[in-house]
Design a protein around this motif. Structure first.
Motif, mmCIF file in Angstrom:
data_model
loop_
_atom_site.group_PDB
_atom_site.id
_atom_site.type_symbol
_atom_site.label_atom_id
_atom_site.label_comp_id
_atom_site.label_asym_id
_atom_site.label_seq_id
_atom_site.Cartn_x
_atom_site.Cartn_y
_atom_site.Cartn_z
ATOM 1 N N VAL B 213 0.840 -1.200 0.000
ATOM 2 C CA VAL B 213 0.000 0.000 0.000
ATOM 3 C C VAL B 213 0.873 1.247 0.000
ATOM 4 O O VAL B 213 0.586 2.226 -0.680
ATOM 5 C CB VAL B 213 -0.922 0.000 1.232
ATOM 6 N N LEU B 214 1.925 1.182 0.794
ATOM 7 C CA LEU B 214 2.733 2.385 0.990
ATOM 8 C C LEU B 214 3.930 2.418 0.062
ATOM 9 O O LEU B 214 4.867 3.187 0.281
ATOM 10 C CB LEU B 214 3.188 2.457 2.448
ATOM 11 N N LEU B 217 5.506 5.655 -1.081
ATOM 12 C CA LEU B 217 6.378 6.475 -0.224
ATOM 13 C C LEU B 217 7.843 6.254 -0.554
ATOM 14 O O LEU B 217 8.656 7.157 -0.451
ATOM 15 C CB LEU B 217 6.128 6.110 1.246
ATOM 16 N N LEU B 220 9.201 8.317 -3.539
ATOM 17 C CA LEU B 220 9.236 9.779 -3.496
ATOM 18 C C LEU B 220 10.662 10.255 -3.775
ATOM 19 O O LEU B 220 11.621 9.611 -3.403
ATOM 20 C CB LEU B 220 8.781 10.277 -2.129
ATOM 21 N N PRO B 221 10.762 11.392 -4.444
ATOM 22 C CA PRO B 221 12.100 11.863 -4.803
ATOM 23 C C PRO B 221 12.921 12.167 -3.564
ATOM 24 O O PRO B 221 12.374 12.567 -2.539
ATOM 25 C CB PRO B 221 11.811 13.144 -5.596
ATOM 26 N N HIS B 225 11.814 16.255 1.271
ATOM 27 C CA HIS B 225 10.517 15.661 1.526
ATOM 28 C C HIS B 225 10.542 14.145 1.510
ATOM 29 O O HIS B 225 9.528 13.510 1.655
ATOM 30 C CB HIS B 225 9.510 16.142 0.493
ATOM 31 N N TRP B 227 10.788 10.298 2.346
ATOM 32 C CA TRP B 227 10.439 9.564 3.550
ATOM 33 C C TRP B 227 11.606 8.675 3.928
ATOM 34 O O TRP B 227 12.057 7.868 3.128
ATOM 35 C CB TRP B 227 9.206 8.709 3.298
ATOM 36 N N ARG B 234 6.730 3.889 10.517
ATOM 37 C CA ARG B 234 5.690 4.482 11.345
ATOM 38 C C ARG B 234 4.354 4.462 10.600
ATOM 39 O O ARG B 234 3.332 4.105 11.149
ATOM 40 C CB ARG B 234 6.075 5.920 11.693
ATOM 41 N N GLU B 235 4.405 4.807 9.330
ATOM 42 C CA GLU B 235 3.175 4.813 8.537
ATOM 43 C C GLU B 235 2.636 3.390 8.364
ATOM 44 O O GLU B 235 1.426 3.180 8.337
ATOM 45 C CB GLU B 235 3.447 5.483 7.186
ATOM 46 N N TRP B 238 0.716 2.785 11.361
ATOM 47 C CA TRP B 238 -0.586 3.464 11.307
ATOM 48 C C TRP B 238 -1.544 2.701 10.410
ATOM 49 O O TRP B 238 -2.720 2.556 10.705
ATOM 50 C CB TRP B 238 -0.438 4.906 10.805
ATOM 51 N N TYR B 239 -1.022 2.222 9.300
ATOM 52 C CA TYR B 239 -1.887 1.468 8.379
ATOM 53 C C TYR B 239 -2.437 0.224 9.075
ATOM 54 O O TYR B 239 -3.626 -0.074 8.991
ATOM 55 C CB TYR B 239 -1.101 1.067 7.123
ATOM 56 N N ALA B 242 -4.874 1.170 11.788
ATOM 57 C CA ALA B 242 -6.107 1.716 11.208
ATOM 58 C C ALA B 242 -6.964 0.581 10.651
ATOM 59 O O ALA B 242 -8.192 0.594 10.795
ATOM 60 C CB ALA B 242 -5.783 2.733 10.114
#
Lengths: 649, 557
Positions: B213-214, B217, B220-221, B225, B227, B234-235, B238-239, B242
């Motif tokens: 799912v992630l 991330l 990302l360049p 910014h 990750w 951490r995300e 959270w996933y 959740a």
């Protein structure tokens, strides 16, 4: 539309070289720049001069100097009209986009940015009984002249047009005389009933409120259910890449600004990032005349020339819809959209919207983009706010759309067909939630609103005080909108039918009414369980008790859980399309939504109070709620992928 | 996109299966409950609970009772309302029969749909749904009005939705699973054990899937910014949490509401757990039987006890595992997950038996059967290798392997069905089912209580009679005038029980305080009442196991 300047020259004035050559000769541009501009013109169409300006290869002033020379015109060299006794009437001036600036004997000098045709000149000439001499002015110069000469007309139109043409839809007056009478009767009746038998009165009020609450809750649950099973308008990337840029219409972007100097640079960057030929963008920054700070900052910044500054004169009412109306009058686009200063529309939004318009048919005149917050993870309040927005735009509005009931538009990123918007007389300057009101009026005119699957990222209010101020304004606006359209309930029912009428009640009345009704019920519940006050059960006889209990047990659950599920769905969706912008952490805040509802109730009661005390006060929270440094600091705390920024650098 | 006519055809087939199953189960239920008058106690008791809500002396929703999970009785409310037109709905527990038949039919449709969805095979769907439905044990419980089939339906629904989620990772599937679990919880307490296993399974699956799912991330360049690995972890957390939140919120909420209403109405948040009517207290009777007391504190005895009863129901699961082993997929995450689910409810029984709190009825052990069948379509789903890899699922690769598993499990199902017949005919292993087949004990008790009702209607048609609905429910549902009975759910019951003469009680009906009837409210309040009456009460009539006492009004004393 007037003929294209460069081409007109090429066909009619054989002896002078074409504009591109002329500019080269004058050393205004380099051959590479000309090549680039011509290649761009090949792809996206449009006028060479505009393209050169949009690509920032030349300043408008320089271009128009050369153009004037090419056309053997004079340049407009005045900042205000001299000795003009009778300016052109506003409608005529607007039709030809021409302003009389000087009068010499029987010659009238008219400033234009596009040469008038022979026929147009003769019309003007016969009207003024004078010879017409054209002088060229850059759009910026023309705009300035315009606001000098026609300020009053513009202002009158932006403030009074709706009231003049559709008085029944204008919120100039909060309550009509009849409404005041009904209100007084209700109050008197209540006092009387209280005196006769307070217990029975409370009982009846409670039964009415419970039934209303039940209706609203069931309706809302139904909308959410429909929303779950409806997909918003999906535009495939392949369709976007197939769009012929040559045929793209001019798109107006209105950005009302008020004390937003700090976000100006970001705003320009995010509009620059839009995937749309810039020479077909008509960006109009609507600045308040006395907002010197923002104006100064705008002057300091190097803002592209396809942006137009519109100075909105200081007058009552000082509202965003008035500014928008003011800016709309001279807008050039076939389509128009409103963005707020801190908005970050996804770059493909305009094209997606155009495709949606094309596919949806002529009855759809408004397309609402989804709104969401890029600083959702900042604190609990922004998380609540973000999950609320995710559900509002992701579940509720698609459900509303599917049920075909009036859509209360979101504050920004609503795109319109220009003709329809003007037919509706645009926004109501007296309504503090002009967007919700416009949604209802669209529906009244038989138009529809679609929701497009493109997100505009905004900045969520992160301070409770500011949030309450903002929410107060929204709720006040909803009440105002409801009062305006309910002046003649029977007429409204006839106009928009049963479905529209009940949908209107659920959306426009329900939104402020639920948070207003919550606190008394909560209080009664607490009183009952804490003190077993005996008057409480008397208010809940038989069926009413079970309705109230099922609302308490099931209703609250449905709304909290649909928030949890909706937020999860969005976080999941954005995890692939916009990684990093919405964290799954938001899902947890949805569980605590009842606390958020309590904040809403505070705002709702403030709104009612304000509506009585100060109906047109437009309570705008201070956008600049972060010290400049904390902005970047915040970005680092929640490392978010800023698509527009990447596209820019 | 599916053709509309195909969709219509599928819906039509679903309805046909549903109606066919319903009619078959209802006919059998009618035969059992009406023709044979062999109604299981719990089935009638649940209908009676719904009956008190409308027709008792003090009609109110809370009369539904706070010991047993409320959903079966709640769902019976509309049917009970119709009992004026058709008294059999209540007096012969037909309302319960209808509910069980609906659940059985619904379960068959769920399984059919699941096979069609994941395997694309209507034939196998019909075969498996059919074999499961005619499994003698399940067929019996789809007809006799007990809550087991409704519970099984929710468990199957939960597993179906959850395996859908494993394949799609769409939140709507996880939501369905969560709602099914909460409904299961509102039906039977075993859902707590099942829910815990499911929560673990969801956690594992979500964590394992979170990287997919992630994945965005990680792309990302680089720069300010980007990750870092830590924030991605951490995300991921959270996933996972959740997902767990979406899954568990309905059940946790149902639990909170249940505890709150116990607290508010019964003045004891854990009333359902430790009141005199709870399983906790009823099972204390077991300490006196040798078989059960020998198990307390002896895990090996418990295991032996359970193995005898579980054996027939885990056959399809074992078959599945054997094939997993043959196909080299035994040591996988999905094996672990499936095993967790299969073992969840038996594990709870293990603990309860070990502490002497369970009767160890055969019906507590049949859940592995429907759960395995509900899981199968996901196990055998025909997925592209890429999708398989993305889902990290370990489905058998070849068509041949799939075929083999299907035949193997079908065979195991048939074997289980035949085997259970022998188990059910064994009074030691399956006392309840044995009783249904041979009509030994229950029938007599039911007939006695019905006679009491008839006696009361004939001899004291308008007198106020106090009785505990815990033991006398069959009297209450059979009397013509229930409004004169003072029963447990009445809000003045406790006061009347403490001082019957003062509350105009004219008669008291009390069961002999053996086994669980020692927890009858009258026996608890006046332990010697059945044997010796009281100063203010005289024996009027004796029935087998029951006595009717007349209460003397205060003036007469």
């Amino acid at each position: 539309m007037a003929p294209e300047v460069g081409q007109e020259y090429e066909t009619e004035h054989e002896e002078t070289p074409p504009l591109g050559q002329l500019l080269l000769q004058k050393g205004c541009i380099t051959p590479q720049q000309l090549q680039a501009a011509l290649a761009f013109q090949e792809k996206s169409g449009g006028k060479l001069g505009e393209i050169l300006i949009a690509l920032d290869f030349i300043k408008p002033r320089d271009l128009f100097n050369v153009l004037a020379e090419q056309l053997h015109f004079h340049r407009a060299d005045v900042t205000e009209p001299v000795g003009v006794e009778h300016p052109l009437p506003a409608p005529l001036a607007r039709r030809f986009n021409a302003i009389a600036i000087e009068e010499h004997g029987d010659t009238l000098r008219v400033a234009v940015s596009e040469p008038l045709s022979e026929e147009e000149r003769s019309i003007l000439s016969s009207y003024t009984s004078k010879q017409i001499e054209q002088v060229l002015a850059t759009p910026y110069e023309l705009e300035r002249l315009w606001s000098q000469v026609y300020k009053r007309d513009l202002l009158a139109e932006s403030i009074n047009k709706l009231e003049m043409e559709q008085p029944q839809n204008s919120a100039t007056r909060v309550l009509t005389r009849n409404q005041v009478m009904i209100f007084c009767l209700l109050v008197l009746g209540s006092i009387l009933a209280c005196c006769v038998s307070g217990k029975h009165y409370l009982f009846i009020v409670n039964v009415v409120c419970q039934s209303l609450y039940f209706f609203l809750a069931v309706f809302k649950a139904m909308i959410i259910y429909r929303g779950m099973n409806t997909t918003t308008h999906e535009v495939r990337p392949a369709d976007i890449s197939k769009l012929d840029e040559d045929k793209l219409p001019i798109y107006t972007i209105l950005v009302p600004l008020f004390r937003e100097a700090n976000v100006l640079a970001d705003l320009v960057r995010h509009i620059e990032a839009l995937d749309y030929p810039k020479h077909k963008l008509d960006v109009r920054l609507l600045l308040e005349e006395d907002d010197t700070e923002t104006i100064e900052r705008a002057k300091q910044l190097k803002i592209p020339y396809y942006f137009t500054f519109v100075l909105v004169p200081n007058s009552h009412p000082r509202t965003k819809p008035k500014a928008c109306n003011y800016g709309l009058i001279r807008a050039r686009g076939d389509y128009v959209v409103i963005y707020d200063a801190e908005d970050r529309p996804e770059p493909d939004q305009l094209k997606k919207v155009l495709l949606t318009f094309q596919q949806a048919g002529p009855s759809v005149v408004c397309v609402q983009a989804k709104l969401n917050y890029f600083n959702g993870n900042q604190n609990l309040l922004t998380r609540w706010f973000t999950q609320e927005y995710s559900n509002w735009f992701g579940l509720l509005l698609p459900g509303v759309m599917a049920l075909n009931i009036p859509v209360p538009l979101g504050g920004t990123s609503n795109h319109f067909r220009m003709s329809a918007l003007k037919e509706l007389n645009a926004w109501d300057p007296y309504n503090v939630t002009e967007d919700a009101d416009l949604g209802v009026r669209l529906y009244k005119f038989g138009y529809q609103t679609a929701i497009v699957d493109s997100t505009t990222w905004e900045e969520a209010n992160s301070q409770v005080r500011n949030w309450i101020r903002q929410r107060t304004r929204w709720i006040k606006g909803y009440i105002q909108t409801w009062l305006v359209h309910m002046r003649h309930p029977v007429q409204l029912y006839r106009d928009i039918g049963g479905r529209g009428f009940w949908g209107f009640q659920a959306m426009i009345l329900g939104t402020p009414l639920l948070p207003l009704m919550n606190p008394p019920f909560w209080a009664m519940m607490v009183l009952w369980y804490a003190q077993h006050q005996q008057w409480i059960p008397a208010l809940f006889p038989g069926a009413i008790y079970y309705v109230a209990a099922s609302l308490l047990v099931l209703g609250n659950f449905v709304f909290v859980y649909s928030g949890v599920v909706g937020t999860y769905a969005f976080a999941h969706r954005y995890a692939t399309s916009n990684p990093g912008l919405l964290s799954f952490r938001l899902v947890w805040s949805a569980v605590l939504a009842p606390v958020y509802w309590a904040l809403m109730s505070i705002a709702a009661y403030r709104a009612v109070w304000q509506l009585v005390a100060n109906p047109f006060y437009w309570e705008k929270p201070n956008t600049d709620w972060f010290p400049p440094n904390s902005r970047t600091q915040r970005m680092k705390e929640f490392p978010c992928h800023d698509a527009t920024r990447d596209a820019n650098t | 996109m599916m053709q509309p006519e195909m969709r219509t055809r599928e819906v039509r087939l679903d309805w046909t299966v549903f109606l066919f199953m319903f009619c078959a189960e209802f006919a059998f239920g009618y035969f059992l409950c009406v023709v044979k008058y062999d109604i299981p106690n719990d089935a009638l008791s649940r209908v009676a609970n719904a009956y008190y809500v409308f027709f008792s002396r003090d009609p109110h929703l809370a009369a539904i009772g706070f010991v047993w999970n409320p959903l079966p009785s709640l769902a019976e409310l509309p049917l009970v309302l119709l009992s004026r037109l058709c008294p059999l709905l209540v007096s012969h527990a037909l309302a319960g029969v209808i509910l069980a038949a609906v659940a059985a039919a619904g379960q068959a449709v769920l399984i059919l749909r699941q096979f069609r969805k994941h395997l694309g095979s209507v034939g196998w769907g019909l075969a498996m749904a059919g074999l499961l439905a005619i499994h003698p044990f399940l067929f019996l419980y789809g007809a006799n009005g007990m809550s087991e089939m409704m519970f099984s339906f929710f468990l199957v629904w939960c597993v179906c939705a959850w395996t859908d989620w494993l394949a799609s990772h769409a939140v709507k599937d996880l939501t369905r699973a969560g709602i099914a679990l909460s409904l299961a919880f509102l039906t039977r307490y075993e859902a707590v054990a099942f829910g815990m296993a499911m929560a673990l399974a969801v956690t594992m699956a979500a964590w394992r899937h979170s990287r997919n799912v992630l994945a965005g991330l990680e792309t990302l360049p680089p720069g300010g910014h980007a990750w870092g690995m830590r924030s991605i972890r951490r995300e991921q957390r959270w996933y996972t949490t959740a997902s767990l939140l979406v899954f568990l919120t309905p059940s946790v909420y149902a639990g909170i509401i249940w505890i709150l209403s116990n607290g508010i109405i019964m003045k004891d948040p854990l009333y359902f757990f430790h009141s005199a009517y709870s399983n906790q207290s009823q099972s204390s009777v077991l300490q006196s039987t040798e078989e059960f007391s020998s198990m307390v504190g002896h895990p090996l005895h418990v295991m032996a006890f359970m193995a005898q009863r579980l054996a027939v129901f885990v056959l399809p699961y074992l078959a599945l595992m054997v094939f997993r082993w043959l196909h080299g997929r035994l040591w996988t995450w999905s094996s672990l997950t499936l095993t967790l689910l299969i073992l969840s409810i038996p594990s709870l029984q293990f603990v309860l038996l070990l502490e002497g709190h369970s009767y160890g009825w055969l019906r507590f052990f049949f859940y592995p059967l429907p759960l395995t069948i509900a899981w199968m379509p996901y196990e055998l789903a025909n997925r592209e290798p890429a999708a398989r890899k993305a889902e990290r699922c370990e489905a058998p690769a070849s068509r041949f392997q799939r075929r083999r598993v299907l035949y193997g499990v079908a065979l195991a199902l048939v074997t289980s069905g035949s085997g259970v017949c022998f188990v059910m005919d064994n009074a030691r292993l399956a006392p309840e089912e044995y009783d249904i087949i041979h009509q030994r004990w229950n029938l007599g008790r039911m007939e006695t209580t019905r006679e009491i009702a008839q006696y009361l209607d004939a001899h004291a048609p308008h007198s106020f009679i106090l009785m505990d609905s815990f033991s006398a429910f069959n009297v209450i549902v059979n009397t013509r005038n229930p409004k004169r009975l003072i029963i447990t759910s009445d809000r003045d019951f406790q006061a009347a029980l403490h001082n019957p003469p003062a509350h105009h009680v004219q008669f008291m009906l009390v069961p002999e305080p053996d086994t669980v009837f020692q927890f009858d409210a009258i026996n608890l309040q006046y332990p010697q009442f059945y044997a010796h009456g009281a100063k203010w009460a005289t024996l009027v009539k004796q029935f087998p196991g029951w006595r009717l006492y007349a209460v003397r009004p205060p003036a007469a004393r």
